[in-house]
Design a protein around this motif. Structure first.
Motif, PDB file in Angstrom:
ATOM      1  N   VAL A  11       0.835  -1.201   0.000  1.00  0.00           N
ATOM      2  CA  VAL A  11       0.000   0.000   0.000  1.00  0.00           C
ATOM      3  C   VAL A  11       0.866   1.245   0.000  1.00  0.00           C
ATOM      4  O   VAL A  11       2.019   1.224   0.424  1.00  0.00           O
ATOM      5  CB  VAL A  11      -0.955   0.041   1.225  1.00  0.00           C
ATOM      6  N   LYS A  12       0.271   2.317  -0.484  1.00  0.00           N
ATOM      7  CA  LYS A  12       0.918   3.628  -0.439  1.00  0.00           C
ATOM      8  C   LYS A  12       0.203   4.472   0.607  1.00  0.00           C
ATOM      9  O   LYS A  12      -1.025   4.464   0.673  1.00  0.00           O
ATOM     10  CB  LYS A  12       0.838   4.287  -1.813  1.00  0.00           C
ATOM     11  N   ILE A  13       0.982   5.189   1.406  1.00  0.00           N
ATOM     12  CA  ILE A  13       0.413   6.013   2.468  1.00  0.00           C
ATOM     13  C   ILE A  13       0.019   7.376   1.884  1.00  0.00           C
ATOM     14  O   ILE A  13       0.826   8.035   1.229  1.00  0.00           O
ATOM     15  CB  ILE A  13       1.436   6.226   3.612  1.00  0.00           C
ATOM     16  N   LEU A  14      -1.215   7.786   2.143  1.00  0.00           N
ATOM     17  CA  LEU A  14      -1.729   9.023   1.551  1.00  0.00           C
ATOM     18  C   LEU A  14      -1.690  10.206   2.511  1.00  0.00           C
ATOM     19  O   LEU A  14      -1.866  11.349   2.093  1.00  0.00           O
ATOM     20  CB  LEU A  14      -3.186   8.814   1.105  1.00  0.00           C
ATOM     21  N   ALA A  15      -1.509   9.951   3.787  1.00  0.00           N
ATOM     22  CA  ALA A  15      -1.528  11.045   4.756  1.00  0.00           C
ATOM     23  C   ALA A  15      -0.650  10.688   5.941  1.00  0.00           C
ATOM     24  O   ALA A  15      -0.331   9.521   6.166  1.00  0.00           O
ATOM     25  CB  ALA A  15      -2.963  11.300   5.223  1.00  0.00           C
ATOM     26  N   GLY A  16      -0.251  11.707   6.681  1.00  0.00           N
ATOM     27  CA  GLY A  16       0.526  11.473   7.888  1.00  0.00           C
ATOM     28  C   GLY A  16       2.019  11.608   7.634  1.00  0.00           C
ATOM     29  O   GLY A  16       2.440  12.002   6.555  1.00  0.00           O
ATOM     30  N   LYS A  17       2.800  11.241   8.627  1.00  0.00           N
ATOM     31  CA  LYS A  17       4.238  11.524   8.536  1.00  0.00           C
ATOM     32  C   LYS A  17       4.948  10.670   7.498  1.00  0.00           C
ATOM     33  O   LYS A  17       6.020  11.042   7.033  1.00  0.00           O
ATOM     34  CB  LYS A  17       4.892  11.356   9.915  1.00  0.00           C
ATOM     35  N   ASP A  18       4.375   9.527   7.143  1.00  0.00           N
ATOM     36  CA  ASP A  18       5.007   8.684   6.126  1.00  0.00           C
ATOM     37  C   ASP A  18       4.289   8.782   4.783  1.00  0.00           C
ATOM     38  O   ASP A  18       4.359   7.878   3.954  1.00  0.00           O
ATOM     39  CB  ASP A  18       5.066   7.227   6.601  1.00  0.00           C
ATOM     40  N   LYS A  19       3.604   9.890   4.585  1.00  0.00           N
ATOM     41  CA  LYS A  19       2.892  10.125   3.323  1.00  0.00           C
ATOM     42  C   LYS A  19       3.797   9.881   2.118  1.00  0.00           C
ATOM     43  O   LYS A  19       4.936  10.344   2.085  1.00  0.00           O
ATOM     44  CB  LYS A  19       2.409  11.578   3.312  1.00  0.00           C
TER      45      LYS A  19
END
Ligand SMILES: [Zn+2]
Length: 104
Positions: A11-19
């Motif tokens: 998955v790809k992170i869309l929000a937050g510190k590891d966006k």
């Protein structure tokens, strides 16, 4: 809440510190609508000294992310994508909206 993300997905992170980062789903928490992604959203836990750990120590581990903040990365086109559910073979299978490849 029905989640589109499954254990083992990339998955790809869309929000937050590891966006913007990608990782593999280690666990899905359907009741909470959250997922745990390998190596991402790391939190540091300071454990108290105990018999097993006389000094106490800092444990780093991935914290759950909201499933709505991650997107499945298609193994076919290698891009974050929305999925459709296909029932062609009788079983519900997730299909990439971009390249129509089965993700399951
Ligand atoms: Zn695709």
């Amino acid at each position: 809440m029905k989640l589109r993300v499954k254990k083992g997905d990339t998955v790809k992170i869309l929000a937050g510190k590891d966006k913007g980062k990608q990782g593999k789903v280690l666990r899905v928490l359907p009741k909470e609508g959250r997922v745990i992604v390998e190596g991402l959203n790391i939190i540091k836990r300071h454990t108290r000294p105990s018999q097993a750990n006389p000094q106490g120590r800092i444990v780093e581990k991935p914290a759950p992310l909201a499933a709505s903040n991650v997107m499945v990365v298609c193994p076919g086109c290698n891009l974050p994508t929305r999925t459709n559910i296909s029932r062609d073979s009788g079983e519900a299978v997730r299909v990439c909206k971009r390249c129509q490849r089965s993700i399951d």
